[in-house]
Design an enzyme around this catalytic site. Structure first.
Site, PDB file in Angstrom:
ATOM      1  N   GLU A   1     -45.379  13.900 -70.603  1.00 55.32           N
ATOM      2  CA  GLU A   1     -44.743  12.629 -70.958  1.00 55.32           C
ATOM      3  C   GLU A   1     -43.250  12.850 -70.782  1.00 55.32           C
ATOM      4  O   GLU A   1     -42.631  13.605 -71.537  1.00 55.32           O
ATOM      5  CB  GLU A   1     -45.087  12.223 -72.382  1.00 55.32           C
ATOM      6  CG  GLU A   1     -44.728  10.775 -72.680  1.00 55.32           C
ATOM      7  CD  GLU A   1     -43.418  10.627 -73.417  1.00 55.32           C
ATOM      8  OE1 GLU A   1     -42.386  10.476 -72.721  1.00 55.32           O
ATOM      9  OE2 GLU A   1     -43.417  10.652 -74.649  1.00 55.32           O
TER      10      GLU A   1
ATOM     11  N   CYS B   1     -38.333   7.368 -76.089  1.00 48.95           N
ATOM     12  CA  CYS B   1     -38.750   7.259 -74.690  1.00 48.95           C
ATOM     13  C   CYS B   1     -39.144   5.831 -74.318  1.00 48.95           C
ATOM     14  O   CYS B   1     -38.957   5.411 -73.171  1.00 48.95           O
ATOM     15  CB  CYS B   1     -39.923   8.199 -74.417  1.00 48.95           C
ATOM     16  SG  CYS B   1     -39.514   9.949 -74.607  1.00 48.95           S
TER      17      CYS B   1
END
Length: 467
Positions: A235, A269
């Site tokens: 990720e 994020c």
């Protein structure tokens, strides 16, 4: 005489005042090898532990986290600076994720029958061994949890290499697993520098790696895992589009955008980094955002009334300032903010950048701080095109009073997750992960538990059956 480079200790530095709080020695090669050996030895028993027993231990972790929620929240705020109210929410989210896999894990891991014209067949989901988890600082407990909960439930063991600025958060999680009754070696923390990661991935006893962090680091880790034929999940952040269509409730969209972007001081994020607004409502939206920015209370993250916390470190705030300055040099305009706040600590003004042109750094990169990159577009198709004009593809949002229209737009955005009339969020039962340069693999939801298991086919036939 050969000189040996001195390894710097791992430190807690409070970003609210930049004061050193505590230091930890980096582990020696012998200590690291001992922990890998212990994890491998523990796996041989843990993989055969009944799933009901694994689930009960996960329930205990959740319970302990709730009991210690104030201590854990204060520790996260101390080490990386987030608002203490956000830290408490993070702890509760982690407890909910452990509960989720404790409740559903056995069902997720049950044999899956397969249709076949001859005899019978099924998939058996079996753990693969020691996993290396490499996690960032921005959600020091959540990042651990979303990798540990499903994979420990599946029967794997885990070694954690956490970010070097949150060592106390890393250590207390190992302590919680021990207190909960997990067998020795099932979950361990490593105090090591990033330079040790390649050698860990190369170790035959480590079977896979899960990583959350930057794109360059993720690329390096994926290359190392590929070299040794080991699975990885990545990720790698994002530059999420926050699309406001011309029929949206502008007040609600502006409120969500500001709350989402200021969450964790912009160090998320999936926060709305590229705000893309149709021309018909762009001016109104921008004015509402500026008003909300002006009302934000900046200050001590332990104060319940504070709205904007410091960034995680001096380097973090310096990097964001440099990105903003570079954007201005390349033609962007600062509508508001753009500077450090004149006070001790790693604080930065809420910032809005406009007139960002294709081909410039800011047009493609992720800015990990309280900065909006604001775009006005002529129509819906232009919004979709701009949303897709990035190498990232993690999350995204679409705001519209017409859900059907919003869903159709969401289908056309190249990303791993899209939320309608809401910033990209987090829930135990919903998959989290991206596409393109934002990485691969999924965490949370049923999908996560299958990332690091061997889906073994078992076929049963009679001796005289045809092949």
């Amino acid at each position: 005489m050969e000189t040996v480079a001195k390894v710097s200790p791992i430190k807690t530095i409070n970003p609210f005042n930049n004061e050193l709080v505590k230091s930890f020695d980096v582990m020696t090669e012998e200590q690291i090898d001992s922990k890998i050996a212990l994890a491998d030895e523990a796996f041989q028993k843990w993989k055969n532990t009944p799933k009901t027993e694994r689930a009960q231990l996960l329930y205990r972790v959740a319970h302990i986290m709730r009991v210690k929620s104030v201590q854990l929240a204060n520790l996260a705020t101390l080490e990386m600076g987030k608002l203490v109210k956000e830290s408490r929410a993070e702890v509760e989210l982690c407890a909910a994720i452990f509960d989720y896999y404790a409740e559903h894990g056995e069902r997720f891991l049950a044999d899956q029958p397969l249709e076949t014209p001859q005899g019978s067949a099924f998939l058996s989901y079996e753990p693969i061994g020691v996993l290396l988890s490499i996690q960032p600082w921005n959600f020091p407990f959540y990042q651990i949890t979303r990798s540990a909960a499903p994979h420990l439930m599946a029967g794997n063991t885990m070694l954690l290499k956490h970010a070097s600025n949150v060592p106390q958060c890393a250590q207390i999680m190992e302590d919680i697993f021990t207190e909960a009754g997990f067998p020795k070696g099932v979950y361990q923390n490593l105090f090591i520098p990033g330079s040790k990661i390649d050698s860990l991935i190369a170790d035959k006893r480590i079977k896979a790696v899960t990583f959350t962090g930057s794109e360059p680091a993720g690329s390096s880790i994926a290359a190392a895992a590929g070299k040794y034929i080991k699975k990885s999940t990545l990720e790698l952040g994002g530059s999420d589009a926050f699309v406001v269509l011309d029929d949206a409730d502008v007040e609600k969209a502006a409120e969500a955008a500001v709350r989402g972007r200021m969450w964790n001081a912009g160090q998320v994020c999936v926060s709305p980094k590229r705000v893309i607004v149709e021309e018909a409502v762009a001016d109104l939206f921008l004015e509402k955002v500026k008003t909300k920015f002006a009302a934000l209370k900046v200050g001590n993250p332990t104060d319940e009334q504070t709205d904007l916390a410091p960034l995680s470190s001096e380097k973090a705030v310096e990097d964001v300032i440099k990105q903003v300055q570079k954007a201005v040099e390349q033609g962007a305009k600062v509508i508001t903010g753009g500077h450090r706040i004149d006070r001790p600590g790693a604080f930065m003004e809420p910032t809005i950048l406009t007139d960002i042109q294709p081909g410039t750094d800011a047009y493609q990169e992720e800015i990990f701080g309280p900065v909006f990159m604001f775009y006005r577009v002529k129509n819906e198709q232009a919004a979709i095109n701009l949303a897709n004009a990035t190498d990232f593809g993690l999350g995204g949002s679409v705001f519209s009073s017409n859900n059907e229209r919003a869903v159709q737009v969401a289908r056309k955005i190249e990303t791993g997750m899209v939320y309608i009339n809401h910033v990209t969020g987090i829930a135990p039962e919903l998959p989290f992960g991206g596409t393109k340069h934002s990485g691969y693999g999924r965490e949370q939801s049923p999908a996560a538990i299958y990332e690091f298991v061997n889906a073994k086919l078992i076929r049963v036939t009679t001796p005289d059956s045809a092949y």
